[in-house]
Design a protein around this motif. Sequence first.
Motif, PDB file in Angstrom:
ATOM      1  N   ALA A  47       0.838  -1.193   0.000  1.00 53.06           N
ATOM      2  CA  ALA A  47       0.000   0.000   0.000  1.00 53.06           C
ATOM      3  C   ALA A  47       0.872   1.241   0.000  1.00 53.06           C
ATOM      4  O   ALA A  47       1.789   1.360   0.786  1.00 53.06           O
ATOM      5  N   SER A  48       0.575   2.122  -0.904  1.00 53.35           N
ATOM      6  CA  SER A  48       1.308   3.369  -0.985  1.00 53.35           C
ATOM      7  C   SER A  48       0.597   4.397  -0.132  1.00 53.35           C
ATOM      8  O   SER A  48      -0.579   4.674  -0.321  1.00 53.35           O
ATOM      9  N   GLY A  49       1.267   4.954   0.826  1.00 55.18           N
ATOM     10  CA  GLY A  49       0.659   5.909   1.739  1.00 55.18           C
ATOM     11  C   GLY A  49       0.146   7.146   1.033  1.00 55.18           C
ATOM     12  O   GLY A  49      -0.935   7.635   1.323  1.00 55.18           O
ATOM     13  N   SER A  50       0.919   7.678   0.082  1.00 50.33           N
ATOM     14  CA  SER A  50       0.489   8.903  -0.574  1.00 50.33           C
ATOM     15  C   SER A  50      -0.718   8.654  -1.474  1.00 50.33           C
ATOM     16  O   SER A  50      -1.599   9.509  -1.575  1.00 50.33           O
ATOM     17  N   MET A  51      -0.783   7.499  -2.114  1.00 46.81           N
ATOM     18  CA  MET A  51      -1.933   7.211  -2.978  1.00 46.81           C
ATOM     19  C   MET A  51      -3.195   7.012  -2.151  1.00 46.81           C
ATOM     20  O   MET A  51      -4.265   7.459  -2.540  1.00 46.81           O
ATOM     21  N   SER A  52      -3.084   6.352  -1.009  1.00 51.65           N
ATOM     22  CA  SER A  52      -4.275   6.155  -0.188  1.00 51.65           C
ATOM     23  C   SER A  52      -4.734   7.471   0.425  1.00 51.65           C
ATOM     24  O   SER A  52      -5.924   7.700   0.581  1.00 51.65           O
ATOM     25  N   ASN A  53      -3.801   8.346   0.762  1.00 54.60           N
ATOM     26  CA  ASN A  53      -4.182   9.659   1.283  1.00 54.60           C
ATOM     27  C   ASN A  53      -4.866  10.491   0.215  1.00 54.60           C
ATOM     28  O   ASN A  53      -5.823  11.202   0.504  1.00 54.60           O
ATOM     29  N   GLN A  54      -4.381  10.416  -1.023  1.00 62.48           N
ATOM     30  CA  GLN A  54      -5.009  11.161  -2.103  1.00 62.48           C
ATOM     31  C   GLN A  54      -6.397  10.625  -2.380  1.00 62.48           C
ATOM     32  O   GLN A  54      -7.322  11.387  -2.634  1.00 62.48           O
ATOM     33  N   SER A  55      -6.548   9.332  -2.326  1.00 61.29           N
ATOM     34  CA  SER A  55      -7.857   8.736  -2.555  1.00 61.29           C
ATOM     35  C   SER A  55      -8.835   9.139  -1.455  1.00 61.29           C
ATOM     36  O   SER A  55      -9.986   9.460  -1.736  1.00 61.29           O
ATOM     37  N   ALA A  56      -8.395   9.126  -0.224  1.00 65.76           N
ATOM     38  CA  ALA A  56      -9.256   9.524   0.888  1.00 65.76           C
ATOM     39  C   ALA A  56      -9.612  11.000   0.797  1.00 65.76           C
ATOM     40  O   ALA A  56     -10.755  11.386   1.059  1.00 65.76           O
ATOM     41  N   LEU A  57      -8.659  11.823   0.402  1.00 63.54           N
ATOM     42  CA  LEU A  57      -8.921  13.252   0.262  1.00 63.54           C
ATOM     43  C   LEU A  57      -9.904  13.503  -0.872  1.00 63.54           C
ATOM     44  O   LEU A  57     -10.815  14.323  -0.743  1.00 63.54           O
ATOM     45  N   GLY A  58      -9.750  12.787  -1.971  1.00 64.47           N
ATOM     46  CA  GLY A  58     -10.694  12.923  -3.082  1.00 64.47           C
ATOM     47  C   GLY A  58     -12.098  12.512  -2.696  1.00 64.47           C
ATOM     48  O   GLY A  58     -13.082  13.164  -3.068  1.00 64.47           O
ATOM     49  N   GLN A  59     -12.214  11.436  -1.943  1.00 65.87           N
ATOM     50  CA  GLN A  59     -13.531  10.996  -1.497  1.00 65.87           C
ATOM     51  C   GLN A  59     -14.139  11.993  -0.516  1.00 65.87           C
ATOM     52  O   GLN A  59     -15.330  12.253  -0.553  1.00 65.87           O
ATOM     53  N   ALA A  60     -13.327  12.579   0.336  1.00 61.91           N
ATOM     54  CA  ALA A  60     -13.836  13.583   1.282  1.00 61.91           C
ATOM     55  C   ALA A  60     -14.363  14.807   0.544  1.00 61.91           C
ATOM     56  O   ALA A  60     -15.434  15.331   0.877  1.00 61.91           O
ATOM     57  N   MET A 104     -28.121  15.255   2.768  1.00 61.72           N
ATOM     58  CA  MET A 104     -27.828  14.078   3.595  1.00 61.72           C
ATOM     59  C   MET A 104     -28.110  12.785   2.841  1.00 61.72           C
ATOM     60  O   MET A 104     -27.362  11.813   2.943  1.00 61.72           O
ATOM     61  N   LEU A 105     -29.191  12.768   2.074  1.00 64.74           N
ATOM     62  CA  LEU A 105     -29.506  11.585   1.276  1.00 64.74           C
ATOM     63  C   LEU A 105     -28.447  11.357   0.205  1.00 64.74           C
ATOM     64  O   LEU A 105     -28.009  10.212  -0.010  1.00 64.74           O
ATOM     65  N   ASN A 106     -28.021  12.425  -0.467  1.00 68.78           N
ATOM     66  CA  ASN A 106     -26.951  12.298  -1.456  1.00 68.78           C
ATOM     67  C   ASN A 106     -25.657  11.815  -0.810  1.00 68.78           C
ATOM     68  O   ASN A 106     -24.919  11.012  -1.392  1.00 68.78           O
ATOM     69  N   LEU A 107     -25.375  12.312   0.381  1.00 73.54           N
ATOM     70  CA  LEU A 107     -24.182  11.893   1.116  1.00 73.54           C
ATOM     71  C   LEU A 107     -24.242  10.404   1.441  1.00 73.54           C
ATOM     72  O   LEU A 107     -23.261   9.684   1.268  1.00 73.54           O
ATOM     73  N   ALA A 108     -25.393   9.939   1.898  1.00 70.80           N
ATOM     74  CA  ALA A 108     -25.547   8.520   2.226  1.00 70.80           C
ATOM     75  C   ALA A 108     -25.437   7.653   0.980  1.00 70.80           C
ATOM     76  O   ALA A 108     -24.832   6.582   1.006  1.00 70.80           O
ATOM     77  N   ARG A 109     -26.007   8.103  -0.126  1.00 69.87           N
ATOM     78  CA  ARG A 109     -25.905   7.335  -1.374  1.00 69.87           C
ATOM     79  C   ARG A 109     -24.470   7.259  -1.871  1.00 69.87           C
ATOM     80  O   ARG A 109     -23.994   6.203  -2.268  1.00 69.87           O
ATOM     81  N   ALA A 110     -23.781   8.405  -1.862  1.00 68.94           N
ATOM     82  CA  ALA A 110     -22.411   8.441  -2.378  1.00 68.94           C
ATOM     83  C   ALA A 110     -21.444   7.646  -1.504  1.00 68.94           C
ATOM     84  O   ALA A 110     -20.489   7.060  -2.006  1.00 68.94           O
ATOM     85  N   SER A 111     -21.704   7.596  -0.201  1.00 66.99           N
ATOM     86  CA  SER A 111     -20.800   6.858   0.681  1.00 66.99           C
ATOM     87  C   SER A 111     -21.083   5.362   0.684  1.00 66.99           C
ATOM     88  O   SER A 111     -20.306   4.589   1.216  1.00 66.99           O
ATOM     89  N   GLY A 112     -22.216   4.955   0.131  1.00 64.33           N
ATOM     90  CA  GLY A 112     -22.540   3.533   0.062  1.00 64.33           C
ATOM     91  C   GLY A 112     -23.306   3.041   1.268  1.00 64.33           C
ATOM     92  O   GLY A 112     -23.364   1.834   1.510  1.00 64.33           O
ATOM     93  N   ALA A 113     -23.878   3.944   2.055  1.00 61.24           N
ATOM     94  CA  ALA A 113     -24.633   3.529   3.233  1.00 61.24           C
ATOM     95  C   ALA A 113     -25.907   2.785   2.850  1.00 61.24           C
ATOM     96  O   ALA A 113     -26.361   1.911   3.570  1.00 61.24           O
ATOM     97  N   PHE A 114     -26.477   3.136   1.698  1.00 58.30           N
ATOM     98  CA  PHE A 114     -27.669   2.458   1.181  1.00 58.30           C
ATOM     99  C   PHE A 114     -27.306   1.826  -0.154  1.00 58.30           C
ATOM    100  O   PHE A 114     -27.494   2.426  -1.200  1.00 58.30           O
ATOM    101  N   PRO A 115     -26.800   0.586  -0.156  1.00 55.30           N
ATOM    102  CA  PRO A 115     -26.306  -0.002  -1.401  1.00 55.30           C
ATOM    103  C   PRO A 115     -27.383  -0.191  -2.454  1.00 55.30           C
ATOM    104  O   PRO A 115     -27.103  -0.124  -3.642  1.00 55.30           O
ATOM    105  N   GLY A 116     -28.621  -0.410  -2.083  1.00 55.32           N
ATOM    106  CA  GLY A 116     -29.674  -0.605  -3.066  1.00 55.32           C
ATOM    107  C   GLY A 116     -30.169   0.693  -3.678  1.00 55.32           C
ATOM    108  O   GLY A 116     -30.934   0.683  -4.621  1.00 55.32           O
TER     109      GLY A 116
END
Length: 124
Positions: A47-60, A104-116
Amino acid sequence: MAKPDERKDGAGKPADGGPADLSARLRHLDEGLRRVAAHQPKDVEPASGSMSNQSALGQAFRLSAEFVSGVIAGGLLGWIIDRLAGTAPWGLIVCLLLGFCAGMLNLARASGAFPGWGGKSGQK
């Protein structure tokens, strides 16, 4: 590989074994690395630390944009309704609350809280 006390002369300085000693140490190190590599799984990448940090920052940033866009859209819609209907400030208040809920609904959908509930029908 030679023991540390064998490689030092009487003064405590490392003995100079020359190129033959260096070659023997390199061969020993290469054998050790091969043994370690043989015990590691082949399909796992480090695991590359910088790539995972960039991915987490992009998702945030994506998740925050999902939420903020819902609130801003609700606020704009409420302001327009207030201007056209003359119901200030109730249109703004109601639409801001609806925008908050939509964010909030968009946030839950984008984060995968409601997979269906993701945008594609039939996939879970």
